[in-house]
Design a protein around this motif. Structure first.
Motif, PDB file in Angstrom:
ATOM      1  N   ILE A  24       0.854  -1.192   0.000  1.00 37.89           N
ATOM      2  CA  ILE A  24       0.000   0.000   0.000  1.00 37.89           C
ATOM      3  C   ILE A  24       0.890   1.243   0.000  1.00 37.89           C
ATOM      4  O   ILE A  24       1.772   1.375   0.845  1.00 37.89           O
ATOM      5  N   PRO A  25       0.680   2.152  -0.933  1.00 33.64           N
ATOM      6  CA  PRO A  25       1.473   3.381  -0.925  1.00 33.64           C
ATOM      7  C   PRO A  25       1.005   4.321   0.185  1.00 33.64           C
ATOM      8  O   PRO A  25      -0.147   4.286   0.612  1.00 33.64           O
ATOM      9  N   GLY A  26       1.919   5.137   0.658  1.00 32.66           N
ATOM     10  CA  GLY A  26       1.566   6.146   1.655  1.00 32.66           C
ATOM     11  C   GLY A  26       1.798   5.727   3.091  1.00 32.66           C
ATOM     12  O   GLY A  26       1.415   6.445   4.006  1.00 32.66           O
ATOM     13  N   LEU A  27       2.409   4.585   3.315  1.00 28.85           N
ATOM     14  CA  LEU A  27       2.690   4.164   4.685  1.00 28.85           C
ATOM     15  C   LEU A  27       4.165   4.367   5.017  1.00 28.85           C
ATOM     16  O   LEU A  27       4.763   3.540   5.701  1.00 28.85           O
ATOM     17  N   GLY A  28       4.722   5.454   4.567  1.00 32.14           N
ATOM     18  CA  GLY A  28       6.142   5.725   4.745  1.00 32.14           C
ATOM     19  C   GLY A  28       6.647   5.597   6.167  1.00 32.14           C
ATOM     20  O   GLY A  28       7.589   4.850   6.440  1.00 32.14           O
ATOM     21  N   PRO A  29       6.047   6.301   7.142  1.00 29.96           N
ATOM     22  CA  PRO A  29       6.561   6.228   8.503  1.00 29.96           C
ATOM     23  C   PRO A  29       6.386   4.838   9.144  1.00 29.96           C
ATOM     24  O   PRO A  29       7.219   4.415   9.946  1.00 29.96           O
ATOM     25  N   LEU A  30       5.346   4.136   8.776  1.00 34.56           N
ATOM     26  CA  LEU A  30       5.099   2.832   9.377  1.00 34.56           C
ATOM     27  C   LEU A  30       5.847   1.697   8.673  1.00 34.56           C
ATOM     28  O   LEU A  30       5.972   0.610   9.216  1.00 34.56           O
ATOM     29  N   ARG A  31       6.335   1.980   7.481  1.00 34.26           N
ATOM     30  CA  ARG A  31       6.928   0.922   6.674  1.00 34.26           C
ATOM     31  C   ARG A  31       8.149   0.279   7.324  1.00 34.26           C
ATOM     32  O   ARG A  31       8.314  -0.933   7.269  1.00 34.26           O
ATOM     33  N   LYS A  32       9.010   1.069   7.968  1.00 33.84           N
ATOM     34  CA  LYS A  32      10.215   0.490   8.570  1.00 33.84           C
ATOM     35  C   LYS A  32       9.865  -0.490   9.680  1.00 33.84           C
ATOM     36  O   LYS A  32      10.424  -1.585   9.762  1.00 33.84           O
ATOM     37  N   GLY A  33       8.926  -0.121  10.516  1.00 33.91           N
ATOM     38  CA  GLY A  33       8.497  -1.023  11.582  1.00 33.91           C
ATOM     39  C   GLY A  33       7.794  -2.248  11.036  1.00 33.91           C
ATOM     40  O   GLY A  33       7.979  -3.363  11.525  1.00 33.91           O
ATOM     41  N   LEU A  34       6.990  -2.031  10.011  1.00 34.60           N
ATOM     42  CA  LEU A  34       6.269  -3.129   9.384  1.00 34.60           C
ATOM     43  C   LEU A  34       7.237  -4.113   8.727  1.00 34.60           C
ATOM     44  O   LEU A  34       7.075  -5.335   8.856  1.00 34.60           O
ATOM     45  N   VAL A  35       8.250  -3.599   8.072  1.00 32.89           N
ATOM     46  CA  VAL A  35       9.244  -4.462   7.436  1.00 32.89           C
ATOM     47  C   VAL A  35      10.005  -5.253   8.494  1.00 32.89           C
ATOM     48  O   VAL A  35      10.257  -6.450   8.318  1.00 32.89           O
ATOM     49  N   ALA A  36      10.333  -4.621   9.602  1.00 33.25           N
ATOM     50  CA  ALA A  36      11.052  -5.325  10.668  1.00 33.25           C
ATOM     51  C   ALA A  36      10.206  -6.455  11.246  1.00 33.25           C
ATOM     52  O   ALA A  36      10.703  -7.572  11.468  1.00 33.25           O
ATOM     53  N   VAL A  37       8.940  -6.182  11.470  1.00 31.93           N
ATOM     54  CA  VAL A  37       8.050  -7.218  12.005  1.00 31.93           C
ATOM     55  C   VAL A  37       7.891  -8.360  11.011  1.00 31.93           C
ATOM     56  O   VAL A  37       7.971  -9.538  11.381  1.00 31.93           O
ATOM     57  N   ILE A  38       7.694  -8.038   9.751  1.00 30.70           N
ATOM     58  CA  ILE A  38       7.481  -9.079   8.737  1.00 30.70           C
ATOM     59  C   ILE A  38       8.746  -9.897   8.522  1.00 30.70           C
ATOM     60  O   ILE A  38       8.685 -11.122   8.362  1.00 30.70           O
ATOM     61  N   ARG A  39       9.906  -9.255   8.557  1.00 27.75           N
ATOM     62  CA  ARG A  39      11.159 -10.010   8.408  1.00 27.75           C
ATOM     63  C   ARG A  39      11.337 -10.994   9.552  1.00 27.75           C
ATOM     64  O   ARG A  39      11.852 -12.096   9.357  1.00 27.75           O
ATOM     65  N   ASN A  40      10.895 -10.607  10.757  1.00 31.02           N
ATOM     66  CA  ASN A  40      10.979 -11.533  11.889  1.00 31.02           C
ATOM     67  C   ASN A  40       9.945 -12.655  11.793  1.00 31.02           C
ATOM     68  O   ASN A  40      10.141 -13.721  12.373  1.00 31.02           O
ATOM     69  N   LEU A  41       8.856 -12.419  11.079  1.00 32.28           N
ATOM     70  CA  LEU A  41       7.819 -13.441  10.928  1.00 32.28           C
ATOM     71  C   LEU A  41       8.066 -14.383   9.755  1.00 32.28           C
ATOM     72  O   LEU A  41       7.398 -15.414   9.652  1.00 32.28           O
ATOM     73  N   LEU A  42       9.001 -14.056   8.874  1.00 29.98           N
ATOM     74  CA  LEU A  42       9.224 -14.902   7.706  1.00 29.98           C
ATOM     75  C   LEU A  42       9.733 -16.292   8.080  1.00 29.98           C
ATOM     76  O   LEU A  42       9.316 -17.291   7.496  1.00 29.98           O
ATOM     77  N   LYS A  43      10.623 -16.369   9.062  1.00 31.39           N
ATOM     78  CA  LYS A  43      11.150 -17.684   9.453  1.00 31.39           C
ATOM     79  C   LYS A  43      10.082 -18.575  10.062  1.00 31.39           C
ATOM     80  O   LYS A  43       9.979 -19.753   9.687  1.00 31.39           O
ATOM     81  N   PRO A  44       9.251 -18.078  11.005  1.00 30.12           N
ATOM     82  CA  PRO A  44       8.188 -18.964  11.500  1.00 30.12           C
ATOM     83  C   PRO A  44       7.178 -19.345  10.419  1.00 30.12           C
ATOM     84  O   PRO A  44       6.665 -20.460  10.414  1.00 30.12           O
ATOM     85  N   PHE A  45       6.915 -18.431   9.489  1.00 34.48           N
ATOM     86  CA  PHE A  45       5.969 -18.738   8.417  1.00 34.48           C
ATOM     87  C   PHE A  45       6.548 -19.723   7.403  1.00 34.48           C
ATOM     88  O   PHE A  45       5.801 -20.285   6.602  1.00 34.48           O
ATOM     89  N   LEU A  46       7.849 -19.957   7.444  1.00 35.42           N
ATOM     90  CA  LEU A  46       8.457 -20.948   6.558  1.00 35.42           C
ATOM     91  C   LEU A  46       7.951 -22.350   6.872  1.00 35.42           C
ATOM     92  O   LEU A  46       7.962 -23.239   6.009  1.00 35.42           O
ATOM     93  N   SER A  47       7.444 -22.546   8.064  1.00 36.31           N
ATOM     94  CA  SER A  47       6.898 -23.864   8.428  1.00 36.31           C
ATOM     95  C   SER A  47       5.650 -24.207   7.619  1.00 36.31           C
ATOM     96  O   SER A  47       5.201 -25.352   7.625  1.00 36.31           O
ATOM     97  N   ILE A  48       5.119 -23.236   6.910  1.00 32.44           N
ATOM     98  CA  ILE A  48       3.963 -23.499   6.047  1.00 32.44           C
ATOM     99  C   ILE A  48       4.343 -24.428   4.898  1.00 32.44           C
ATOM    100  O   ILE A  48       3.522 -25.248   4.473  1.00 32.44           O
ATOM    101  N   VAL A  49       5.568 -24.345   4.423  1.00 32.21           N
ATOM    102  CA  VAL A  49       5.976 -25.158   3.277  1.00 32.21           C
ATOM    103  C   VAL A  49       5.911 -26.660   3.594  1.00 32.21           C
ATOM    104  O   VAL A  49       5.231 -27.406   2.877  1.00 32.21           O
TER     105      VAL A  49
END
Length: 130
Positions: A24-49
């Protein structure tokens, strides 16, 4: 067995929401925090495979061991209806498996692209300041 499909559905929905929030465009200030949270969630979500592979093998096993209704005399109308319902549920579940895997791949790819863009933007700012 239904609980496994509910968990997979919720995981696919969570992945879809995260991809949507990242794009979504326009989430500039929240994007850094969102990216950090999602990067930390990628490894647990790998168990989906492996979970999806297990569920796929379960569908395959059910498909291979199902009773066949080749002729009209081989099964009753109730058995034939149950057989058709089973096939429809298997197709729906296979679609859910593919959706969960595609959303995980999209989430991983989009997250990596956003991180790369942030790194390149910080390099450009650094070069402009020097």
């Amino acid at each position: 067995m239904a609980l496994e499909w509910v968990v997979l559905g919720y995981a696919a929905a969570a992945e879809a929401i995260m991809v949507l929030l990242l794009t979504i465009p326009g989430l500039g200030p929240l994007r850094k925090g969102l990216v950090a949270v999602i990067r930390n969630l990628l490894k647990p979500f790998l168990s989906i495979v492996p979970f999806c592979l297990f569920l796929f093998l379960d569908i395959y096993w059910k498909y291979e061991t199902r009773p066949t209704c080749d002729t009209a005399e081989s099964c009753t109308p109730t058995e034939h209806l149950r057989h058709q319902k089973s096939i429809m549920k298997s197709q729906r579940n296979m679609l859910l498996i593919v959706t969960a895997l595609v959303f995980y791949w999209l989430l991983f790819s989009v997250t990596q692209l956003v991180v790369k863009i942030d790194q390149l933007n910080s390099r450009v700012e650094k070069l402009k300041n020097n």
